[in-house]
Design an enzyme around this catalytic site. Structure first.
Site, PDB file in Angstrom:
ATOM      1  N   ASP A 208     107.911  41.302  58.377  1.00  0.00           N
ATOM      2  CA  ASP A 208     107.034  40.145  58.335  1.00  0.00           C
ATOM      3  C   ASP A 208     107.276  38.990  59.525  1.00  0.00           C
ATOM      4  OD1 ASP A 208     105.032  38.700  56.897  1.00  0.00           O
ATOM      5  OD2 ASP A 208     106.359  37.308  56.395  1.00  0.00           O
ATOM      6  N   SER A 232     100.346  35.048  56.554  1.00  0.00           N
ATOM      7  CA  SER A 232     100.002  36.240  56.103  1.00  0.00           C
ATOM      8  C   SER A 232      98.934  36.223  55.128  1.00  0.00           C
ATOM      9  CB  SER A 232     101.451  36.987  55.667  1.00  0.00           C
ATOM     10  OG  SER A 232     102.049  37.173  56.924  1.00  0.00           O
ATOM     11  N   GLN A 282      99.316  44.459  58.480  1.00  0.00           N
ATOM     12  CA  GLN A 282      99.126  43.327  58.033  1.00  0.00           C
ATOM     13  C   GLN A 282      98.099  42.266  58.436  1.00  0.00           C
ATOM     14  OE1 GLN A 282     101.821  39.243  58.292  1.00  0.00           O
ATOM     15  NE2 GLN A 282     102.871  40.742  56.861  1.00  0.00           N
TER      16      GLN A 282
END
Length: 290
Positions: A208, A232, A282
């Site tokens: 991430d 995100s 993502q």
């Protein structure tokens, strides 16, 4: 009692060590690590939610995929509750849904699927040729270690992972080439326990940090772009094979599209010897000032 500082790796492992609720089945609680912006790091809550789900699954079943939505920004000073729903227990596959909650409201909703080890067709893409070894690539500490700024100190010295951008980082300014391609070496700074579920969770945790960087590269921006807003939105991940996060892993990344204030990042993750171990996607909110 020792006053020695806790290592960043030990701090992450402590945050991922969830506490079961003695009164509510399949519910756990955890805390967050400090962040410069005061918000819960998405990779942390993602890993915690996966581990909570894994606590309700037989040990011989490992996660092979997850799909999660980041719903609200979490606050690092408040505890997080993880409520696991048992969706299915089949002969080969197990499915779980985890809600991560603060103040009774979900900040993350995740579904993960687990599978027993089975034989079957086996093939994989190969790692790109000509990638420099991690020892030949500058680290975040090399680039940011002398900068007296909280964000620089956090990523260079307080992160549990050694991050090395093959084609130059975008910490301090835009890349020389406007492209959505990026290659990054990652490794935990300290040795980790022999726990296969933990290593898969830490792979989700680590990725991430960089999943939306190809969006910034392709749009000609960097982490220091004034007025930028980035967060995100969702995360999908597939584990293909085992890998240790305390060994070097190469993220081969792209950004195929951006529109509507959103950008998509994709990655394939290889071990140092070229084995494909995971695929990740993502989408994030990425907004720049006019």
């Amino acid at each position: 009692m020792s006053d020695a500082p806790v290592s960043p790796t030990a701090a992450v492992l402590d945050a991922l060590d969830l506490t079961p609720d003695p009164t509510v089945p399949d519910q756990f609680s955890g805390h967050s690590l400090p962040q410069p912006n005061g918000r819960v790091f998405g990779g942390q809550v993602l890993a915690q939610a996966l581990l909570a789900a894994g606590r309700t699954v037989d040990a011989d079943r490992l996660p092979h995929s997850l799909h999660g939505y980041f719903l609200r920004a979490g606050v690092v000073t408040e505890p997080i509750s993880f409520a696991v729903e048992r969706l299915r227990d089949g002969r080969s596959f197990t499915a779980r849904r985890t809600h991560a909650l603060q103040g009774g409201a979900p900040i993350l909703s995740l579904i993960a699927s687990f599978q027993t080890e089975q034989d079957g067709v086996d093939y994989a893409d190969e790692m790109p040729d000509g990638v420099p070894a991690p020892e030949d690539v500058p680290s975040a500490l090399d680039l940011l270690g002398t900068i007296d700024h909280p964000a620089a100190k956090f990523w260079a010295q307080e992160s549990a992972f050694d991050v090395r951008h093959v084609d130059g980082s975008i910490y301090l300014g835009r890349a020389a080439e406007v492209t959505g391609r990026q290659q990054v070496w990652f490794r935990a700074r300290d040795p980790l326990p022999d726990d296969r579920l933990l290593h898969r969770a830490l792979l989700a945790y680590a990725c991430d940090q960089v999943m939306l960087e190809p969006v910034l590269r392709r749009s000609g921006r960097s982490w220091v772009t004034p007025g930028m807003s980035i967060a995100s939105l969702d995360h999908a991940m597939w584990w293909h094979r085992d890998a240790r996060v305390d060994d070097w892993l190469l993220y081969v990344q792209t950004s195929p599209s951006a529109q509507g204030g959103r950008g998509l990042g994709a990655a394939r993750v290889f071990t140092r010897d070229g084995t494909l171990v995971a695929s990740i996607a993502q989408e994030g909110m990425v907004r720049f000032p006019d």
